[in-house]
Design a protein around this motif. Structure first.
Motif, PDB file in Angstrom:
ATOM      1  N   GLY A  39      12.256 -15.406   0.202  1.00 34.80           N
ATOM      2  CA  GLY A  39      12.581 -15.872   1.545  1.00 34.80           C
ATOM      3  C   GLY A  39      11.822 -15.140   2.637  1.00 34.80           C
ATOM      4  O   GLY A  39      12.376 -14.815   3.681  1.00 34.80           O
ATOM      5  N   LEU A  40      10.548 -14.889   2.412  1.00 34.17           N
ATOM      6  CA  LEU A  40       9.749 -14.112   3.361  1.00 34.17           C
ATOM      7  C   LEU A  40       9.014 -14.951   4.399  1.00 34.17           C
ATOM      8  O   LEU A  40       8.401 -14.406   5.300  1.00 34.17           O
ATOM      9  CB  LEU A  40       8.714 -13.263   2.604  1.00 34.17           C
ATOM     10  N   ARG A  92      15.906  -9.343   2.710  1.00 38.69           N
ATOM     11  CA  ARG A  92      17.284  -8.864   2.810  1.00 38.69           C
ATOM     12  C   ARG A  92      17.797  -8.578   1.415  1.00 38.69           C
ATOM     13  O   ARG A  92      18.047  -9.488   0.631  1.00 38.69           O
ATOM     14  CB  ARG A  92      18.173  -9.920   3.472  1.00 38.69           C
ATOM     15  N   LEU A  93      17.946  -7.309   1.086  1.00 40.24           N
ATOM     16  CA  LEU A  93      18.413  -6.893  -0.230  1.00 40.24           C
ATOM     17  C   LEU A  93      19.909  -6.640  -0.194  1.00 40.24           C
ATOM     18  O   LEU A  93      20.415  -5.981   0.719  1.00 40.24           O
ATOM     19  CB  LEU A  93      17.680  -5.622  -0.662  1.00 40.24           C
ATOM     20  N   LEU A  94      20.610  -7.168  -1.193  1.00 35.84           N
ATOM     21  CA  LEU A  94      22.073  -7.057  -1.268  1.00 35.84           C
ATOM     22  C   LEU A  94      22.477  -6.228  -2.477  1.00 35.84           C
ATOM     23  O   LEU A  94      21.749  -6.159  -3.475  1.00 35.84           O
ATOM     24  CB  LEU A  94      22.692  -8.450  -1.395  1.00 35.84           C
ATOM     25  N   ASP A 143       0.835  -1.198   0.000  1.00 37.57           N
ATOM     26  CA  ASP A 143       0.000   0.000   0.000  1.00 37.57           C
ATOM     27  C   ASP A 143       0.870   1.249   0.000  1.00 37.57           C
ATOM     28  O   ASP A 143       2.097   1.161  -0.031  1.00 37.57           O
ATOM     29  CB  ASP A 143      -0.998  -0.019   1.158  1.00 37.57           C
ATOM     30  N   ARG A 144       0.244   2.416   0.044  1.00 37.65           N
ATOM     31  CA  ARG A 144       0.990   3.676  -0.045  1.00 37.65           C
ATOM     32  C   ARG A 144       1.952   3.885   1.119  1.00 37.65           C
ATOM     33  O   ARG A 144       2.873   4.687   1.033  1.00 37.65           O
ATOM     34  CB  ARG A 144       0.044   4.861  -0.219  1.00 37.65           C
ATOM     35  N   ASP A 145       1.756   3.167   2.221  1.00 40.03           N
ATOM     36  CA  ASP A 145       2.653   3.259   3.374  1.00 40.03           C
ATOM     37  C   ASP A 145       3.715   2.155   3.362  1.00 40.03           C
ATOM     38  O   ASP A 145       4.366   1.915   4.385  1.00 40.03           O
ATOM     39  CB  ASP A 145       1.852   3.178   4.672  1.00 40.03           C
ATOM     40  N   THR A 146       3.881   1.473   2.260  1.00 39.26           N
ATOM     41  CA  THR A 146       4.823   0.368   2.011  1.00 39.26           C
ATOM     42  C   THR A 146       4.548  -0.856   2.885  1.00 39.26           C
ATOM     43  O   THR A 146       5.434  -1.658   3.144  1.00 39.26           O
ATOM     44  CB  THR A 146       6.306   0.785   2.133  1.00 39.26           C
ATOM     45  N   VAL A 147       3.318  -1.017   3.313  1.00 38.77           N
ATOM     46  CA  VAL A 147       2.911  -2.189   4.090  1.00 38.77           C
ATOM     47  C   VAL A 147       2.463  -3.275   3.115  1.00 38.77           C
ATOM     48  O   VAL A 147       1.757  -2.991   2.141  1.00 38.77           O
ATOM     49  CB  VAL A 147       1.767  -1.826   5.069  1.00 38.77           C
ATOM     50  N   ARG A 198       2.863  -6.234   7.500  1.00 38.02           N
ATOM     51  CA  ARG A 198       4.203  -5.797   7.924  1.00 38.02           C
ATOM     52  C   ARG A 198       4.794  -4.869   6.865  1.00 38.02           C
ATOM     53  O   ARG A 198       4.527  -5.022   5.680  1.00 38.02           O
ATOM     54  CB  ARG A 198       5.117  -7.000   8.113  1.00 38.02           C
ATOM     55  N   PRO A 199       5.619  -3.921   7.273  1.00 38.65           N
ATOM     56  CA  PRO A 199       6.281  -3.057   6.289  1.00 38.65           C
ATOM     57  C   PRO A 199       7.194  -3.891   5.384  1.00 38.65           C
ATOM     58  O   PRO A 199       7.837  -4.833   5.861  1.00 38.65           O
ATOM     59  CB  PRO A 199       7.106  -2.086   7.131  1.00 38.65           C
ATOM     60  N   LEU A 200       7.245  -3.549   4.116  1.00 39.32           N
ATOM     61  CA  LEU A 200       8.086  -4.288   3.171  1.00 39.32           C
ATOM     62  C   LEU A 200       9.527  -4.340   3.654  1.00 39.32           C
ATOM     63  O   LEU A 200      10.144  -5.394   3.663  1.00 39.32           O
ATOM     64  CB  LEU A 200       8.023  -3.646   1.782  1.00 39.32           C
ATOM     65  N   LEU A 201      10.056  -3.223   4.095  1.00 36.72           N
ATOM     66  CA  LEU A 201      11.448  -3.181   4.532  1.00 36.72           C
ATOM     67  C   LEU A 201      11.621  -3.661   5.966  1.00 36.72           C
ATOM     68  O   LEU A 201      12.727  -3.870   6.423  1.00 36.72           O
ATOM     69  CB  LEU A 201      12.010  -1.775   4.357  1.00 36.72           C
ATOM     70  N   GLY A 202      10.530  -3.860   6.686  1.00 37.84           N
ATOM     71  CA  GLY A 202      10.605  -4.378   8.046  1.00 37.84           C
ATOM     72  C   GLY A 202      10.355  -5.872   8.096  1.00 37.84           C
ATOM     73  O   GLY A 202      10.332  -6.472   9.161  1.00 37.84           O
TER      74      GLY A 202
END
Length: 164
Positions: free
Chosen positions: A74-75, A92-94, A57-61, A84-88
């Protein structure tokens, strides 16, 4: 001589009658009342898709994710990452260096799901994802993202992934 017949049908036919009409907020019911908006429709589609895809969504959830996307990135299970927030999440992005370091905050803002969300335009790019099962293994995925609109405003972004 060959004979060809063509016909035109509705994009979303319903049994018995044509009850769906495209309106300003999505697909309206036969009586003209507002129906399901595009974001909700995509959420239902992504949740049951066989392809690796993700809706934020617009809040990156994370609003919806396919099980194949969870495996690829690997989620964990789809139920465990919803809301959950995408980045939370466990994502793990490399970077693409030999050191395989974590992406900087500046680079994270340019990943396709976030770029489509903030720019309102189509975004594509390669991502390197660390697999949680094996610290030394990673996957490279091609990500194609598009903004999802509701009432003419960006409500989120939809991303399809393919392992390279």
């Amino acid at each position: 001589m060959a004979h060809v017949e063509l016909s035109i049908s509705e994009a979303f036919p319903t049994p018995g009658a044509s009850s769906l009409q495209h309106g300003p907020t999505g697909f309206d019911n036969a009586d003209g009342s507002g129906g399901v908006d595009g974001f909700t429709r995509w959420s239902e589609t992504v949740s049951t898709a066989a392809e690796p895809c993700l809706l934020i969504d617009r809040d990156t959830v994370i609003s919806a994710v396919s099980s194949s996307c969870c495996q690829l990135l690997g989620l964990g299970s789809p139920i465990s990452v919803l809301g959950r927030p995408l980045l939370g999440s466990d994502l793990r992005l490399l970077d693409f260096t030999a050191a395989r370091g974590d992406l900087t905050e500046q680079d994270v803002e340019r990943i396709p799901p976030l770029l489509a969300l903030h720019s309102g335009r189509l975004a594509r790019g390669l991502l390197r994802v660390r697999c949680p099962d094996d610290e030394h293994a990673d996957a490279t995925v091609d990500a194609i993202s598009t903004p999802v609109l509701t009432d003419g405003l960006v409500a989120g972004s939809l991303t399809f992934f393919s392992e390279v």
